[in-house]
Design a protein around this motif. Structure first.
Motif, PDB file in Angstrom:
ATOM      1  N   PHE A 186      36.397   2.725  -6.327  1.00 30.78           N
ATOM      2  CA  PHE A 186      36.914   1.680  -7.302  1.00 30.78           C
ATOM      3  C   PHE A 186      36.405   1.756  -8.502  1.00 30.78           C
ATOM      4  CE2 PHE A 186      35.979   0.504  -2.738  1.00 30.78           C
ATOM      5  CZ  PHE A 186      37.259   0.059  -2.480  1.00 30.78           C
ATOM      6  N   ASP A 187      37.443   1.755  -9.556  1.00 28.42           N
ATOM      7  CA  ASP A 187      37.129   1.997 -11.069  1.00 28.42           C
ATOM      8  C   ASP A 187      37.316   0.568 -11.786  1.00 28.42           C
ATOM      9  OD1 ASP A 187      36.724   4.435 -10.385  1.00 28.42           O
ATOM     10  OD2 ASP A 187      38.008   5.137 -12.053  1.00 28.42           O
ATOM     11  N   ASP A 188      36.886   0.543 -12.819  1.00 23.79           N
ATOM     12  CA  ASP A 188      37.080  -0.639 -14.020  1.00 23.79           C
ATOM     13  C   ASP A 188      36.096  -1.585 -13.654  1.00 23.79           C
ATOM     14  OD1 ASP A 188      38.383   1.573 -14.884  1.00 23.79           O
ATOM     15  OD2 ASP A 188      40.183   0.432 -15.056  1.00 23.79           O
ATOM     16  N   GLY A 189      35.428  -2.213 -12.723  1.00 21.89           N
ATOM     17  CA  GLY A 189      35.010  -3.472 -12.345  1.00 21.89           C
ATOM     18  C   GLY A 189      33.904  -3.608 -13.363  1.00 21.89           C
ATOM     19  N   ASN A 244      28.774   5.234 -13.270  1.00 23.07           N
ATOM     20  CA  ASN A 244      28.895   4.653 -14.536  1.00 23.07           C
ATOM     21  C   ASN A 244      30.621   5.074 -14.857  1.00 23.07           C
ATOM     22  OD1 ASN A 244      29.071   5.213 -17.442  1.00 23.07           O
ATOM     23  ND2 ASN A 244      26.883   5.324 -17.687  1.00 23.07           N
ATOM     24  N   HIS A 245      31.289   4.290 -15.426  1.00 23.09           N
ATOM     25  CA  HIS A 245      32.604   4.369 -15.824  1.00 23.09           C
ATOM     26  C   HIS A 245      32.677   4.123 -17.569  1.00 23.09           C
ATOM     27  CE1 HIS A 245      36.922   5.343 -15.408  1.00 23.09           C
ATOM     28  NE2 HIS A 245      37.119   4.200 -15.493  1.00 23.09           N
ATOM     29  N   SER A 246      31.706   4.542 -18.025  1.00 26.16           N
ATOM     30  CA  SER A 246      31.477   4.541 -19.699  1.00 26.16           C
ATOM     31  C   SER A 246      31.257   3.056 -20.053  1.00 26.16           C
ATOM     32  CB  SER A 246      32.665   4.739 -20.389  1.00 26.16           C
ATOM     33  OG  SER A 246      33.802   4.028 -20.419  1.00 26.16           O
ATOM     34  N   SER A 280      32.674   1.439 -23.113  1.00 25.22           N
ATOM     35  CA  SER A 280      34.076   1.082 -23.760  1.00 25.22           C
ATOM     36  C   SER A 280      35.435   1.185 -23.154  1.00 25.22           C
ATOM     37  CB  SER A 280      33.910   1.495 -25.226  1.00 25.22           C
ATOM     38  OG  SER A 280      34.179   2.982 -25.017  1.00 25.22           O
ATOM     39  N   HIS A 281      35.102   1.883 -21.922  1.00 23.51           N
ATOM     40  CA  HIS A 281      36.393   2.695 -21.456  1.00 23.51           C
ATOM     41  C   HIS A 281      37.121   3.210 -22.466  1.00 23.51           C
ATOM     42  CE1 HIS A 281      39.869   3.179 -18.672  1.00 23.51           C
ATOM     43  NE2 HIS A 281      38.892   2.955 -17.718  1.00 23.51           N
ATOM     44  N   ALA A 282      36.638   3.973 -23.530  1.00 20.61           N
ATOM     45  CA  ALA A 282      37.287   4.521 -24.365  1.00 20.61           C
ATOM     46  C   ALA A 282      38.277   3.818 -25.297  1.00 20.61           C
ATOM     47  CB  ALA A 282      38.273   5.784 -24.013  1.00 20.61           C
ATOM     48  N   MET A 331      40.951   3.961  -6.452  1.00 21.89           N
ATOM     49  CA  MET A 331      41.416   2.537  -6.506  1.00 21.89           C
ATOM     50  C   MET A 331      40.974   1.863  -7.758  1.00 21.89           C
ATOM     51  SD  MET A 331      41.110   1.919  -2.373  1.00 21.89           S
ATOM     52  CE  MET A 331      39.446   2.717  -2.267  1.00 21.89           C
ATOM     53  N   HIS A 332      41.432   0.661  -8.062  1.00 22.75           N
ATOM     54  CA  HIS A 332      40.918  -0.111  -9.230  1.00 22.75           C
ATOM     55  C   HIS A 332      40.605  -1.574  -8.820  1.00 22.75           C
ATOM     56  CE1 HIS A 332      42.864   3.332 -11.201  1.00 22.75           C
ATOM     57  NE2 HIS A 332      41.779   2.944 -12.424  1.00 22.75           N
ATOM     58  N   ASP A 333      39.708  -2.208  -9.293  1.00 24.64           N
ATOM     59  CA  ASP A 333      39.141  -3.235  -8.741  1.00 24.64           C
ATOM     60  C   ASP A 333      40.078  -4.413  -8.802  1.00 24.64           C
ATOM     61  OD1 ASP A 333      36.730  -1.910  -9.040  1.00 24.64           O
ATOM     62  OD2 ASP A 333      35.602  -3.564  -9.162  1.00 24.64           O
TER      63      ASP A 333
END
Ligand SMILES: [Zn+2]
Length: 244
Positions: free
Chosen positions: A27-30, A81-83, A85-87, A207-209
């Motif tokens: 699950f990404d971006d949370g 870890n998904h960064s 700043s999310h770029a 998936m994304h949160d």
């Protein structure tokens, strides 16, 4: 075949079968709206998963900080870890500077309280750099790839295991899931039958949160997905075992 031998053969075969069809939930971006529903379902269903979190989102509110603490306290959940700043969603600019990428990733480690070696996913990039697995993002055109490809080996050597994905439960611009649960399950069945994964018999599902917020009936949908996959005999893997 003697009964005992047949029994032993069955016992020996079963784990091999399960190990041959393993799904890695990611699950990404949370932390975002939807994260608490994901944690509720993972706890209730007792399946492992990895939440690749964004440092900036983790800092956004006291509630989000609490979600990071809760996720890290769950034994079956890995916080990745998904960064930081999310770029800022400016990928081309972000990936032109390898040292900037590493600095951003290290900043997220500090915010999320992660120490090397950290399981990580780069924002917007389906890239693998693991001890026995390496793959670039084949969705990028050759021209783009040449121009903006950072030194992923250097990023990995800075203390990160980098994971891409094999299949995505897609969402629309509002974050709402696109495929129905039934459709997604049939896609997964098909891919295990005919598809090719980065590692044989192992599928990383992206998936994304935000997809699992109340407004999209997130808790029900995720529960239905996991239940259906269990019924079909899939195993769920922890990210730590993926590269074995
Ligand atoms: Zn992302």
């Amino acid at each position: 075949m003697p009964l005992l031998l047949a029994l032993l053969t069955m016992l020996a075969a079963f784990p091999a079968y399960a190990a041959d069809r393993t799904i890695y939930l990611t699950f990404d971006d949370g932390p975002l709206n939807g994260t608490s529903n994901i944690l509720d379902v993972l706890e209730a269903q007792q399946v492992p998963a990895t939440l690749f979190m964004v440092g900036m989102h983790a800092q956004a509110s006291a509630g989000n900080k609490a979600l990071v603490r809760r996720a890290k306290a769950l034994p079956l959940v890995t916080v990745g870890n998904h960064s930081y700043s999310h770029a800022n969603n400016r990928y081309q600019h972000f990936y032109a500077d390898t040292e900037g990428v590493v600095a951003d990733m290290l900043r997220a480690n500090a915010v999320l309280g992660l120490a090397p070696a950290v399981h990580a996913r780069l924002p917007g990039r389906d890239v693998f750099r693991l001890p026995s697995t390496s793959k670039n993002d084949t969705s990028l055109g050759l021209a783009q790839e040449g121009r903006e490809e950072p030194d992923y080996e250097f990023v990995a050597a800075s203390g990160f295991y980098l994971y891409g994905w094999d299949h995505e439960w897609v969402h629309d611009d509002t974050g709402k899931p696109v495929q129905s649960v039934d459709h997604l399950v049939s896609e997964i069945d098909h891919l295990f039958g005919y598809g090719r994964f980065v590692k044989r018999g192992k599928m990383i599902l992206l998936m994304h949160d935000e997809m699992f917020q109340d407004g999209f009936d997130g808790k029900t949908k995720l529960t239905r997905l996991i239940t259906a996959l269990k019924q079909r005999g899939y195993a769920f893997g922890t990210i730590q075992s993926y590269d074995d």
